[in-house]
Write a protein that holds these residues in place. Structure first.
Motif, PDB file in Angstrom:
ATOM      1  N   MET A  31     -33.177  -1.819  17.943  1.00 49.96           N
ATOM      2  CA  MET A  31     -34.080  -0.840  17.366  1.00 49.96           C
ATOM      3  C   MET A  31     -35.152  -1.581  16.585  1.00 49.96           C
ATOM      4  SD  MET A  31     -33.428   2.318  14.729  1.00 49.96           S
ATOM      5  CE  MET A  31     -32.372   3.193  15.870  1.00 49.96           C
ATOM      6  N   SER A  32     -36.395  -1.356  16.933  1.00 48.67           N
ATOM      7  CA  SER A  32     -37.504  -2.025  16.270  1.00 48.67           C
ATOM      8  C   SER A  32     -38.131  -1.157  15.192  1.00 48.67           C
ATOM      9  CB  SER A  32     -38.566  -2.420  17.305  1.00 48.67           C
ATOM     10  OG  SER A  32     -39.682  -2.992  16.674  1.00 48.67           O
ATOM     11  N   LEU A  33     -38.279   0.128  15.466  1.00 53.39           N
ATOM     12  CA  LEU A  33     -38.892   1.040  14.515  1.00 53.39           C
ATOM     13  C   LEU A  33     -38.107   2.340  14.492  1.00 53.39           C
ATOM     14  CD1 LEU A  33     -42.625   0.623  15.642  1.00 53.39           C
ATOM     15  CD2 LEU A  33     -41.584  -0.431  13.635  1.00 53.39           C
ATOM     16  N   LEU A  34     -38.078   2.978  13.333  1.00 54.70           N
ATOM     17  CA  LEU A  34     -37.487   4.309  13.193  1.00 54.70           C
ATOM     18  C   LEU A  34     -38.496   5.170  12.449  1.00 54.70           C
ATOM     19  CD1 LEU A  34     -35.006   6.060  13.744  1.00 54.70           C
ATOM     20  CD2 LEU A  34     -34.149   5.429  11.487  1.00 54.70           C
ATOM     21  N   ILE A  35     -39.123   6.092  13.184  1.00 52.35           N
ATOM     22  CA  ILE A  35     -40.168   6.947  12.636  1.00 52.35           C
ATOM     23  C   ILE A  35     -39.514   8.241  12.195  1.00 52.35           C
ATOM     24  CG2 ILE A  35     -42.387   8.034  13.090  1.00 52.35           C
ATOM     25  CD1 ILE A  35     -42.704   6.062  15.442  1.00 52.35           C
ATOM     26  N   SER A  36     -39.544   8.505  10.910  1.00 54.83           N
ATOM     27  CA  SER A  36     -38.851   9.665  10.365  1.00 54.83           C
ATOM     28  C   SER A  36     -39.621  10.943  10.648  1.00 54.83           C
ATOM     29  CB  SER A  36     -38.654   9.498   8.856  1.00 54.83           C
ATOM     30  OG  SER A  36     -39.906   9.353   8.206  1.00 54.83           O
ATOM     31  N   ILE A  41     -48.617   7.960  17.203  1.00 55.09           N
ATOM     32  CA  ILE A  41     -47.551   6.960  17.238  1.00 55.09           C
ATOM     33  C   ILE A  41     -48.119   5.546  17.212  1.00 55.09           C
ATOM     34  CG2 ILE A  41     -47.421   6.832  19.754  1.00 55.09           C
ATOM     35  CD1 ILE A  41     -44.375   6.638  19.471  1.00 55.09           C
ATOM     36  N   ASP A  42     -49.385   5.367  17.647  1.00 58.62           N
ATOM     37  CA  ASP A  42     -49.966   4.027  17.623  1.00 58.62           C
ATOM     38  C   ASP A  42     -50.087   3.502  16.205  1.00 58.62           C
ATOM     39  OD1 ASP A  42     -51.799   6.005  17.097  1.00 58.62           O
ATOM     40  OD2 ASP A  42     -53.511   4.814  17.769  1.00 58.62           O
ATOM     41  N   VAL A  43     -50.193   4.402  15.216  1.00 58.92           N
ATOM     42  CA  VAL A  43     -50.239   3.964  13.818  1.00 58.92           C
ATOM     43  C   VAL A  43     -48.924   3.302  13.428  1.00 58.92           C
ATOM     44  CG1 VAL A  43     -50.418   4.775  11.434  1.00 58.92           C
ATOM     45  CG2 VAL A  43     -51.924   5.721  13.187  1.00 58.92           C
ATOM     46  N   TYR A  44     -47.813   3.877  13.890  1.00 64.05           N
ATOM     47  CA  TYR A  44     -46.496   3.354  13.519  1.00 64.05           C
ATOM     48  C   TYR A  44     -46.116   2.116  14.326  1.00 64.05           C
ATOM     49  CZ  TYR A  44     -46.019   7.815  11.144  1.00 64.05           C
ATOM     50  OH  TYR A  44     -46.215   8.884  10.308  1.00 64.05           O
ATOM     51  N   LEU A  45     -46.772   1.892  15.448  1.00 61.46           N
ATOM     52  CA  LEU A  45     -46.456   0.728  16.272  1.00 61.46           C
ATOM     53  C   LEU A  45     -47.112  -0.553  15.766  1.00 61.46           C
ATOM     54  CD1 LEU A  45     -46.762   2.242  19.866  1.00 61.46           C
ATOM     55  CD2 LEU A  45     -44.664   1.627  18.676  1.00 61.46           C
ATOM     56  N   GLN A  46     -47.928  -0.467  14.726  1.00 60.01           N
ATOM     57  CA  GLN A  46     -48.664  -1.640  14.251  1.00 60.01           C
ATOM     58  C   GLN A  46     -47.763  -2.820  13.875  1.00 60.01           C
ATOM     59  OE1 GLN A  46     -52.282  -0.789  11.677  1.00 60.01           O
ATOM     60  NE2 GLN A  46     -51.371   1.259  11.747  1.00 60.01           N
ATOM     61  N   PRO A  47     -46.666  -2.626  13.108  1.00 62.14           N
ATOM     62  CA  PRO A  47     -45.821  -3.786  12.785  1.00 62.14           C
ATOM     63  C   PRO A  47     -45.235  -4.458  14.023  1.00 62.14           C
ATOM     64  CG  PRO A  47     -45.308  -1.936  11.336  1.00 62.14           C
ATOM     65  CD  PRO A  47     -46.203  -1.403  12.410  1.00 62.14           C
ATOM     66  N   LEU A  48     -44.811  -3.650  15.003  1.00 55.63           N
ATOM     67  CA  LEU A  48     -44.261  -4.221  16.227  1.00 55.63           C
ATOM     68  C   LEU A  48     -45.339  -4.952  17.021  1.00 55.63           C
ATOM     69  CD1 LEU A  48     -42.040  -4.602  18.342  1.00 55.63           C
ATOM     70  CD2 LEU A  48     -42.578  -2.310  19.207  1.00 55.63           C
ATOM     71  N   ILE A  49     -46.532  -4.374  17.105  1.00 59.09           N
ATOM     72  CA  ILE A  49     -47.611  -5.018  17.860  1.00 59.09           C
ATOM     73  C   ILE A  49     -48.005  -6.333  17.209  1.00 59.09           C
ATOM     74  CG2 ILE A  49     -50.037  -4.762  18.530  1.00 59.09           C
ATOM     75  CD1 ILE A  49     -49.505  -1.794  18.914  1.00 59.09           C
TER      76      ILE A  49
END
Length: 467
Positions: free
Chosen positions: A352-357, A366-374
């Motif tokens: 699990m890389s991200l957990l968006i509450s 969702i692209d905002v929340y993917l920033q750390p993974l990117i």
């Protein structure tokens, strides 16, 4: 004893083969010598593979050939050994500990790594029995088994603490007395996450340069549930405020590095290039045209089989198990496709890389929340990450690439930005989608789906056309 200690790697310690330790505990020469004299040898030691004290695979197979009067050893018997989960965990702990030890020896001028101290403490906890002369559980293994029961049974933190305190009344049990103590012990395994505050309207993340902001730069929404107009006092400081929305980021870099710290997993990470049966049959993603085409375009990446191929999957779900409550939490899962087919899709190898509450899904935001993974993926693709390979005993520059994503059709629309509803819902046909609005049912209908049998499928759009 001379043979085993001549081939030990670090700290002059080996696995103790006595009948109580059963090669699960590590000790120095005096420790092992006393155990063998007092307790005797493990009766099953001679029936196992003699590779735990420096013996090579060839020595093992040759010894077995001599013992079986040169009869053929079935390959299945060698590959499918019974595996103890506790032994695997102990191997990983010691592998991480030895890796940090080597790293400290090479960089003596650096300050001591706090992770090294945590792993040493974990190793000590692993060797401590949950009570005197217990042969089944150690303190760490017992706590982890009990913690899994808590998670599966949805036990509250208070109930978990009260149960621990009740068991602690038995003076012979060596366990923590609270849920906080358990979290502190398990936290040393390095499986934590980072909390990143987010805008309630999914407009931005409060991280990096925007970490100290109190309101969103895009929609001006407050970051906190109870905003304070003036400067925060000592009783309402920023660290005590409650954010409206939180993203939990599980760093990918340390977990991919750990796949190479343990020798067994380091060998499995090369399976797709060294052990795969390449006979044209599709058994693994490495047999697909996409994988092969990627290797042709990026030869420098494909030259090292240790470079990691990843897949990403995400979808929303209701974590409360009640259909009456509207709640959508989005996990972002990473799969490692270097592993063999029977391992790459196991739950234990999905990260699990991200957990968006929730309570509302991010939709196109969702692209905002993917920033750390990117950011992590860009670092993997660009400069790479220096990683220790336990199989070759050397450091190498590990790179990683995200080959594809796996979603249902609505999730595809959120992740890619393509509208999966309306007149142009088909991402393959794009502007050539044949659709018609049914005015009585107020629904969109796609009538031209069977024309591919006559005219052929349209060519896939290029990246510029998609943008």
């Amino acid at each position: 004893m001379d043979f085993a200690f001549a081939k030990c790697d670090v700290d002059n310690k080996i696995r103790c083969p006595c009948r109580d330790c059963k090669c699960r505990k590590w000790g120095d020469r005096e420790f092992v010598h006393k155990h063998l004299l007092w307790r005797g040898w493990d009766k099953l030691y001679g029936q196992r593979r003699w590779t735990l004290h420096g013996e090579s695979e060839e020595e093992y197979i040759g010894e077995e050939m001599n013992n079986t009067n040169h009869t053929e050893i079935p390959e299945v018997a060698i590959l499918n050994e019974p595996v103890d989960v506790r032994d695997n965990m102990e191997d990983l702990l010691h592998a991480c500990l030895h890796h940090d030890h080597h790293h400290d020896q090479e960089d003596l001028h650096e300050e001591p790594n706090p992770e090294t101290d945590d792993f040493r403490k974990l190793t000590e906890e692993w060797c401590i029995p949950v009570y005197d002369r217990c042969r089944v559980y150690t303190k760490l293994s017992f706590i982890m088994e009990f913690y899994k029961i808590k998670s599966r049974g949805k036990m509250s933190d208070n109930t978990f603490t009260e149960t621990l305190q009740l068991m602690r009344k038995l003076d012979f049990l060596n366990i923590p007395d609270s849920f906080y103590g358990v979290k502190k012990l398990i936290g040393k395994l390095g499986c934590g996450y980072v909390k990143i505050d987010a805008c309630e309207n999914d407009s931005m993340l409060f991280w990096k340069d925007d970490f100290n902001l109190n309101a969103c730069k895009v929609c001006n929404a407050s970051r906190w549930k109870n905003p304070v107009e003036n400067q925060p006092s000592s009783s309402t400081s920023q660290r005590k405020r409650v954010p409206k929305k939180v993203l939990r980021h599980f760093p990918l870099i340390p977990r991919l590095k750990r796949l190479f710290i343990c020798q067994k997993s380091a060998i499995n990470m090369r399976w797709h290039a060294e052990s795969r049966c390449n006979d044209g049959v599709l058994r693994h993603p490495a047999d697909s045209d996409v994988w092969k085409e990627f290797d042709k375009k990026h030869e420098s990446f494909s030259l090292d089989p240790r470079n990691v191929r990843l897949g990403l999957a995400t979808d929303g779900f209701n974590p409360f198990g009640s259909l009456s409550s509207k709640h959508s939490t989005w996990p972002v899962i990473i799969m490692v496709y270097n592993l063999p087919p029977n391992m790459c899709m196991q739950r234990s190898n999905m990260m699990m890389s991200l957990l968006i509450s929730g309570p509302i899904g991010p939709k196109n935001g969702i692209d905002v929340y993917l920033q750390p993974l990117i950011d992590e993926l860009n670092e993997f693709w660009g400069s790479g990450i220096t990683t220790f390979d336990a199989y070759t005993k050397q450091y190498f520059n590990m790179r990683a690439a995200l080959l594809w994503t796996i979603n249902d059709f609505p999730g595809l629309g959120n992740l890619s930005g393509w509208s999966t509803s309306g007149y142009l819902a088909c991402p393959s046909c794009a502007e050539n989608t044949v659709s018609e609005r049914l005015y009585k049912s107020n629904k969109q209908c796609y009538m031209g789906h069977s024309r591919f049998s006559e005219d052929g499928a349209p060519p896939p759009p290029s990246g510029d056309e998609v943008l």
